[in-house]
Design a protein around this motif. Structure first.
Motif, PDB file in Angstrom:
ATOM      1  N   SER A   1       0.856  -1.180   0.000  1.00  0.00           N
ATOM      2  CA  SER A   1       0.000   0.000   0.000  1.00  0.00           C
ATOM      3  C   SER A   1       0.890   1.227   0.000  1.00  0.00           C
ATOM      4  CB  SER A   1      -0.946   0.016   1.206  1.00  0.00           C
ATOM      5  OG  SER A   1      -0.199   0.088   2.412  1.00  0.00           O
ATOM      6  N   PHE A   2       0.306   2.364  -0.417  1.00  0.00           N
ATOM      7  CA  PHE A   2       1.097   3.603  -0.462  1.00  0.00           C
ATOM      8  C   PHE A   2       0.147   4.782  -0.455  1.00  0.00           C
ATOM      9  CE2 PHE A   2       3.547   7.013  -2.444  1.00  0.00           C
ATOM     10  CZ  PHE A   2       4.745   6.933  -1.747  1.00  0.00           C
ATOM     11  N   ALA A   3       0.342   5.709   0.517  1.00  0.00           N
ATOM     12  CA  ALA A   3      -0.452   6.932   0.603  1.00  0.00           C
ATOM     13  C   ALA A   3      -1.952   6.656   0.589  1.00  0.00           C
ATOM     14  CB  ALA A   3      -0.071   7.883  -0.536  1.00  0.00           C
ATOM     15  N   GLY A   4      -2.361   5.583   1.237  1.00  0.00           N
ATOM     16  CA  GLY A   4      -3.775   5.261   1.311  1.00  0.00           C
ATOM     17  C   GLY A   4      -4.311   4.472   0.145  1.00  0.00           C
ATOM     18  N   GLY A   5      -3.472   4.197  -0.843  1.00  0.00           N
ATOM     19  CA  GLY A   5      -3.889   3.446  -2.020  1.00  0.00           C
ATOM     20  C   GLY A   5      -3.311   2.044  -2.021  1.00  0.00           C
ATOM     21  N   PRO A   6      -3.648   1.249  -3.048  1.00  0.00           N
ATOM     22  CA  PRO A   6      -3.234  -0.155  -3.088  1.00  0.00           C
ATOM     23  C   PRO A   6      -1.863  -0.407  -3.696  1.00  0.00           C
ATOM     24  CG  PRO A   6      -4.667   0.313  -4.929  1.00  0.00           C
ATOM     25  CD  PRO A   6      -4.582   1.592  -4.129  1.00  0.00           C
ATOM     26  N   GLY A   7      -1.075   0.635  -3.902  1.00  0.00           N
ATOM     27  CA  GLY A   7       0.228   0.440  -4.527  1.00  0.00           C
ATOM     28  C   GLY A   7       0.140   0.278  -6.029  1.00  0.00           C
ATOM     29  N   GLN A   8      -0.854   0.909  -6.645  1.00  0.00           N
ATOM     30  CA  GLN A   8      -1.052   0.811  -8.089  1.00  0.00           C
ATOM     31  C   GLN A   8       0.012   1.606  -8.827  1.00  0.00           C
ATOM     32  OE1 GLN A   8      -4.857   2.264  -9.367  1.00  0.00           O
ATOM     33  NE2 GLN A   8      -4.454   1.892 -11.541  1.00  0.00           N
ATOM     34  N   LEU A   9       0.470   1.077  -9.946  1.00  0.00           N
ATOM     35  CA  LEU A   9       1.433   1.761 -10.797  1.00  0.00           C
ATOM     36  C   LEU A   9       0.726   2.751 -11.715  1.00  0.00           C
ATOM     37  CD1 LEU A   9       3.506  -1.369 -11.869  1.00  0.00           C
ATOM     38  CD2 LEU A   9       4.106   0.283 -10.078  1.00  0.00           C
ATOM     39  N   GLY A  10       1.493   3.668 -12.280  1.00  0.00           N
ATOM     40  CA  GLY A  10       0.937   4.626 -13.219  1.00  0.00           C
ATOM     41  C   GLY A  10       2.007   5.198 -14.131  1.00  0.00           C
ATOM     42  N   VAL A  11       1.540   5.916 -15.130  1.00  0.00           N
ATOM     43  CA  VAL A  11       2.411   6.702 -16.018  1.00  0.00           C
ATOM     44  C   VAL A  11       1.918   8.135 -15.921  1.00  0.00           C
ATOM     45  CG1 VAL A  11       3.200   7.090 -18.383  1.00  0.00           C
ATOM     46  CG2 VAL A  11       2.758   4.752 -17.590  1.00  0.00           C
ATOM     47  N   HIS A  12       2.768   9.047 -15.481  1.00  0.00           N
ATOM     48  CA  HIS A  12       2.295  10.419 -15.271  1.00  0.00           C
ATOM     49  C   HIS A  12       3.364  11.436 -15.629  1.00  0.00           C
ATOM     50  CE1 HIS A  12       4.561  11.226 -11.482  1.00  0.00           C
ATOM     51  NE2 HIS A  12       4.309   9.954 -11.175  1.00  0.00           N
ATOM     52  N   GLY A  13       2.913  12.680 -15.760  1.00  0.00           N
ATOM     53  CA  GLY A  13       3.832  13.771 -16.017  1.00  0.00           C
ATOM     54  C   GLY A  13       4.573  14.167 -14.755  1.00  0.00           C
ATOM     55  N   THR A  14       5.381  15.197 -14.870  1.00  0.00           N
ATOM     56  CA  THR A  14       6.166  15.648 -13.718  1.00  0.00           C
ATOM     57  C   THR A  14       6.472  17.125 -13.841  1.00  0.00           C
ATOM     58  OG1 THR A  14       8.232  15.351 -12.479  1.00  0.00           O
ATOM     59  CG2 THR A  14       8.335  14.968 -14.854  1.00  0.00           C
ATOM     60  N   ASP A  15       6.609  17.794 -12.675  1.00  0.00           N
ATOM     61  CA  ASP A  15       7.006  19.201 -12.684  1.00  0.00           C
ATOM     62  C   ASP A  15       8.519  19.347 -12.587  1.00  0.00           C
ATOM     63  OD1 ASP A  15       7.314  18.334 -10.095  1.00  0.00           O
ATOM     64  OD2 ASP A  15       6.611  20.190  -9.176  1.00  0.00           O
ATOM     65  N   ASP A  16       9.238  18.222 -12.505  1.00  0.00           N
ATOM     66  CA  ASP A  16      10.702  18.258 -12.384  1.00  0.00           C
ATOM     67  C   ASP A  16      11.307  17.296 -13.401  1.00  0.00           C
ATOM     68  OD1 ASP A  16      13.327  18.494 -11.667  1.00  0.00           O
ATOM     69  OD2 ASP A  16      13.120  17.464  -9.728  1.00  0.00           O
ATOM     70  N   GLU A  17      11.508  17.778 -14.608  1.00  0.00           N
ATOM     71  CA  GLU A  17      12.005  16.918 -15.679  1.00  0.00           C
ATOM     72  C   GLU A  17      13.477  16.566 -15.511  1.00  0.00           C
ATOM     73  OE1 GLU A  17      10.954  18.302 -19.544  1.00  0.00           O
ATOM     74  OE2 GLU A  17       8.819  18.554 -19.039  1.00  0.00           O
ATOM     75  N   SER A  18      14.155  17.165 -14.527  1.00  0.00           N
ATOM     76  CA  SER A  18      15.559  16.813 -14.297  1.00  0.00           C
ATOM     77  C   SER A  18      15.685  15.376 -13.807  1.00  0.00           C
ATOM     78  CB  SER A  18      16.188  17.761 -13.273  1.00  0.00           C
ATOM     79  OG  SER A  18      15.589  17.610 -11.984  1.00  0.00           O
ATOM     80  N   GLY A  19      14.589  14.812 -13.261  1.00  0.00           N
ATOM     81  CA  GLY A  19      14.621  13.433 -12.805  1.00  0.00           C
ATOM     82  C   GLY A  19      14.438  12.409 -13.899  1.00  0.00           C
ATOM     83  N   LEU A  20      14.043  12.842 -15.093  1.00  0.00           N
ATOM     84  CA  LEU A  20      13.874  11.910 -16.203  1.00  0.00           C
ATOM     85  C   LEU A  20      15.240  11.378 -16.631  1.00  0.00           C
ATOM     86  CD1 LEU A  20      11.200  13.815 -18.328  1.00  0.00           C
ATOM     87  CD2 LEU A  20      10.864  12.146 -16.489  1.00  0.00           C
ATOM     88  N   GLY A  21      15.284  10.085 -16.899  1.00  0.00           N
ATOM     89  CA  GLY A  21      16.546   9.448 -17.222  1.00  0.00           C
ATOM     90  C   GLY A  21      17.204   8.822 -16.008  1.00  0.00           C
ATOM     91  N   GLY A  22      16.460   8.731 -14.886  1.00  0.00           N
ATOM     92  CA  GLY A  22      17.037   8.152 -13.681  1.00  0.00           C
ATOM     93  C   GLY A  22      16.018   7.399 -12.849  1.00  0.00           C
ATOM     94  N   GLU A  23      16.455   6.917 -11.699  1.00  0.00           N
ATOM     95  CA  GLU A  23      15.600   6.190 -10.764  1.00  0.00           C
ATOM     96  C   GLU A  23      15.108   7.183  -9.713  1.00  0.00           C
ATOM     97  OE1 GLU A  23      17.955   2.999  -9.230  1.00  0.00           O
ATOM     98  OE2 GLU A  23      18.059   1.956 -11.156  1.00  0.00           O
ATOM     99  N   VAL A  24      13.834   7.556  -9.805  1.00  0.00           N
ATOM    100  CA  VAL A  24      13.346   8.680  -8.991  1.00  0.00           C
ATOM    101  C   VAL A  24      12.008   8.428  -8.311  1.00  0.00           C
ATOM    102  CG1 VAL A  24      14.576  10.442 -10.321  1.00  0.00           C
ATOM    103  CG2 VAL A  24      12.316   9.698 -11.067  1.00  0.00           C
TER     104      VAL A  24
END
Length: 253
Positions: free
Chosen positions: A201-224
């Motif tokens: 579980s995570f943050a009250g949810g079931p630990g579901q995966l997703g694909v989403h945007g981000t406000d910090d594109e500097s993390g793209l290309g890494g494990e974040v």
């Protein structure tokens, strides 16, 4: 996965506008090539093969307010009863793996990842999408194809070593719109049919995966992330405007 699946609201272009790819109703009773033994060849038709070289998929949309999932076709034990719409108000959909007579084997949005079950063909409408998303974690990149045509590529952020993104075959289960499109989850977020292997579980949810945007594109290309796939806001908006719920998503190591 991130806490978005308890803080976002359903919505977005793919949920309100016509799908831009060629999508047609599939006659589920029609004959297709089969990989079953000869004794079953007349009653079993395979959906397009998943994995290397696969393109697109068959999407089954539930017609009633719930659907029974069985362990085997034609009389198998009921192993799940799933509501439609789902918890986020999106139509319940499945990715079809193969057909057998009046039954469909579908990929399920439940634990463990990769679970399948059987549903009656009369309980769903089946459509075909030519779209497919492949996430290559070794290259920190995604590719969207339509049939054999490569439409878009871009960088991704993936899970850390403490909460890695599990590889596998998934599909989009809903499209969500963050309350703040300039926030940490970006302009849009697709739910995936898979779950974290390390977080129950995570943050009250079931630990579901997703694909989403981000406000910090500097993390793209890494494990974040905690397991979700992060892409740029431009890329997630492009996807939201084109890719239907049910689009197959392959995550490779």
């Amino acid at each position: 996965m991130d806490p978005m699946f308890r803080s976002l609201t359903p919505g977005g272009p793919a949920g309100t506008l016509p799908v831009l790819a060629a999508v047609a109703v599939l006659a589920v009773a029609s004959a297709c090539s089969s990989s079953e033994t000869s004794a079953e060849s007349e009653e079993t038709a395979e959906a397009p093969e998943r994995g290397e070289g696969a393109t697109g998929g068959h999407i089954a949309t539930v017609l009633a307010d719930e659907i029974e999932i069985r362990s085997e076709p034609d009389g198998g034990e009921v192993v799940h009863t799933l509501a439609s719409p789902n918890d986020f108000g999106a139509d319940r959909v499945f990715l079809v793996r193969r057909t057998r007579g009046d039954w469909l084997e579908v990929l399920l949005p439940v634990r463990p990842n990769g679970s399948t079950g059987w549903i009656e063909a009369d309980d769903v409408e089946v459509t075909v999408t030519a779209f497919r998303v492949v996430v290559d974690m070794s290259e920190f990149s995604f590719t969207v194809t339509e049939g054999e045509e490569e439409l878009r590529t871009g960088p991704v952020g993936i899970g850390t070593s403490d909460a890695p993104t599990p590889p596998g075959e998934y599909y989009f289960t809903e499209l969500l719109r963050p309350p703040d499109p300039g926030g940490e989850y970006g302009a849009y977020a697709f739910g995936l049919s898979g779950h974290s292997d390390t977080l129950e579980s995570f943050a009250g949810g079931p630990g579901q995966l997703g694909v989403h945007g981000t406000d910090d594109e500097s993390g793209l290309g890494g494990e974040v992330s905690h397991g979700c796939i992060r892409v740029s806001d431009d890329d997630i908006t492009w996807m939201a405007e084109r890719l239907p719920i049910g689009t197959p998503v392959e995550i490779t190591e």
